[in-house]
Scaffold this motif. Structure first.
Motif, PDB file in Angstrom:
ATOM      1  N   LEU A 108       0.849  -1.186   0.000  1.00  0.00           N
ATOM      2  CA  LEU A 108       0.000   0.000   0.000  1.00  0.00           C
ATOM      3  C   LEU A 108       0.881   1.230   0.000  1.00  0.00           C
ATOM      4  CD1 LEU A 108      -2.079  -2.180   1.124  1.00  0.00           C
ATOM      5  CD2 LEU A 108      -3.219  -0.230   2.205  1.00  0.00           C
ATOM      6  N   ARG A 119      -3.538   5.067  -5.727  1.00  0.00           N
ATOM      7  CA  ARG A 119      -2.720   3.982  -6.267  1.00  0.00           C
ATOM      8  C   ARG A 119      -3.228   2.648  -5.720  1.00  0.00           C
ATOM      9  NH1 ARG A 119       3.607   5.503  -5.925  1.00  0.00           N
ATOM     10  NH2 ARG A 119       3.706   3.654  -7.242  1.00  0.00           N
ATOM     11  N   GLY A 120      -3.087   1.630  -6.523  1.00  0.00           N
ATOM     12  CA  GLY A 120      -3.447   0.295  -6.043  1.00  0.00           C
ATOM     13  C   GLY A 120      -4.797  -0.191  -6.508  1.00  0.00           C
ATOM     14  N   THR A 121      -5.617   0.702  -7.089  1.00  0.00           N
ATOM     15  CA  THR A 121      -6.916   0.293  -7.617  1.00  0.00           C
ATOM     16  C   THR A 121      -7.111   0.885  -9.005  1.00  0.00           C
ATOM     17  OG1 THR A 121      -7.940   2.184  -6.483  1.00  0.00           O
ATOM     18  CG2 THR A 121      -8.065   0.050  -5.373  1.00  0.00           C
ATOM     19  N   ASN A 151     -12.158  -5.063  -9.348  1.00  0.00           N
ATOM     20  CA  ASN A 151     -10.858  -4.847  -8.714  1.00  0.00           C
ATOM     21  C   ASN A 151     -10.500  -6.021  -7.804  1.00  0.00           C
ATOM     22  OD1 ASN A 151      -9.330  -1.941  -8.796  1.00  0.00           O
ATOM     23  ND2 ASN A 151     -11.485  -1.725  -9.369  1.00  0.00           N
ATOM     24  N   ARG A 184     -11.044   3.757  -0.571  1.00  0.00           N
ATOM     25  CA  ARG A 184     -10.142   3.161  -1.553  1.00  0.00           C
ATOM     26  C   ARG A 184      -8.928   2.536  -0.876  1.00  0.00           C
ATOM     27  NH1 ARG A 184      -9.719   6.552  -7.182  1.00  0.00           N
ATOM     28  NH2 ARG A 184      -8.204   4.902  -7.589  1.00  0.00           N
ATOM     29  N   GLN A 185      -8.430   3.176   0.179  1.00  0.00           N
ATOM     30  CA  GLN A 185      -7.267   2.619   0.872  1.00  0.00           C
ATOM     31  C   GLN A 185      -7.645   1.330   1.597  1.00  0.00           C
ATOM     32  OE1 GLN A 185      -4.398   3.066   0.039  1.00  0.00           O
ATOM     33  NE2 GLN A 185      -3.282   4.485   1.365  1.00  0.00           N
ATOM     34  N   THR A 229      -7.880  -1.291  -1.050  1.00  0.00           N
ATOM     35  CA  THR A 229      -6.548  -1.717  -1.470  1.00  0.00           C
ATOM     36  C   THR A 229      -5.932  -2.659  -0.448  1.00  0.00           C
ATOM     37  OG1 THR A 229      -6.218   0.397  -2.609  1.00  0.00           O
ATOM     38  CG2 THR A 229      -4.270  -0.930  -2.209  1.00  0.00           C
ATOM     39  N   SER A 252      -4.862  -6.534  -1.098  1.00  0.00           N
ATOM     40  CA  SER A 252      -3.492  -6.980  -0.839  1.00  0.00           C
ATOM     41  C   SER A 252      -3.412  -8.158   0.123  1.00  0.00           C
ATOM     42  CB  SER A 252      -2.660  -5.823  -0.263  1.00  0.00           C
ATOM     43  OG  SER A 252      -2.575  -4.755  -1.181  1.00  0.00           O
ATOM     44  N   HIS A 285       0.701   4.482   4.606  1.00  0.00           N
ATOM     45  CA  HIS A 285      -0.577   4.266   3.923  1.00  0.00           C
ATOM     46  C   HIS A 285      -1.758   5.010   4.533  1.00  0.00           C
ATOM     47  CE1 HIS A 285      -0.991   1.457   7.224  1.00  0.00           C
ATOM     48  NE2 HIS A 285      -2.170   1.021   6.816  1.00  0.00           N
TER      49      HIS A 285
END
Length: 268
Positions: A87, A93-95, A104, A158-159, A162, A166, A179
């Protein structure tokens, strides 16, 4: 299993030019299986560079990286990604913002599959039920929005998504690069609580860069301080439990030979 061993890692950017920068300078570090390590350091200490090296974003100039007995020093990033979660500070970022939450999750789920044709597989009804159950555990109502584009979510959502992507299939190593730093305090606290729950439940070997000195001492079981591409202080166990923020600053000064110059850390 998630034991990570790094020996004498070196990395220099733009060698032989006026912009030459040594980012890793003979760094050696052993991360035991199940360790949750917090990392703090000065500006340009090499924290993110270390994560890039572990994840395989680039190859180091020298040294070795071994994961559970396998030398992954020159293993491509896409292959390491099956065993590592990561993250970033930026929730964007990440999605993939134009894809739905379900899409996703499906990409992340299939990415970790071991069989050769994983990327050409399709998720089943049971997989989708699993996704919904995992989303419900975040406590953000995302389980009822699986068909919505990720771009409509807030930064915190979103975080959290993500993080779920992960760790849905628990990785051997989880890399958290500040993160929660870009989130508002309330959302950051929620994402951090989810992080602690996921790491504890799956016993994931975790390295977390943070600018918050209190977090560095309160989270996990071990704290590292970095400067100029090397580890200048490494503490765990009972010794760590008695340290204060002032003690950490003193240890940094002793190990680095200078004061910590990261304003974000000092103001946290």
């Amino acid at each position: 299993m998630g034991k990570l061993e790094m020996k004498n890692l070196t990395k220099t950017f733009n060698p032989g030019t006026v912009n030459e920068k040594t980012a890793l300078s003979g760094l050696s570090l052993t991360v035991e299986d199940g360790d949750f390590i917090t990392i703090v350091g000065s500006n340009g200490a090499g924290k993110s560079t270390l994560f890039h090296a572990i994840a395989g974003v680039f190859y180091v100039d020298g040294g070795s990286i071994v994961l559970d007995g396998e030398d992954i020093t020159y293993k491509p990033e896409y292959r390491r990604s099956r065993e590592m979660g990561r993250l970033f500070q930026d929730p964007m970022r990440g999605t993939a913002p134009h894809m739905t939450i379900e899409e996703n999750l499906a990409l992340a789920y299939l990415r970790t599959a071991k069989h050769q044709n994983a990327f050409f597989s399709r998720t089943s009804k049971a997989d989708r039920a699993f996704f919904q159950d995992q989303l419900a555990r975040l406590g953000m109502g995302l389980e009822d929005r699986m068909r919505q584009p990720v771009g409509l979510l807030s930064g915190g959502q979103r975080q959290a998504l993500t993080l779920l992507m992960s760790t849905m299939v628990p990785p051997k190593v989880l890399l958290l690069d500040e993160h929660t730093a870009a989130l508002d305090p309330g959302t950051a606290e929620k994402v951090l609580e989810i992080t602690k729950q996921v790491v504890r439940e799956h016993k994931i070997t975790t390295l977390m860069v943070t600018h918050n000195m209190h977090q560095a001492l309160e989270l996990g079981n071990r704290t590292l301080m970095m400067d100029r591409g090397r580890v200048v202080f490494d503490v765990a166990g009972e010794e760590r439990s008695t340290l204060t923020v002032d003690d950490l600053l003193a240890k940094f000064r002793q190990g680095a030979g200078k004061e910590l110059d990261n304003d974000r850390i000092l103001l946290s």
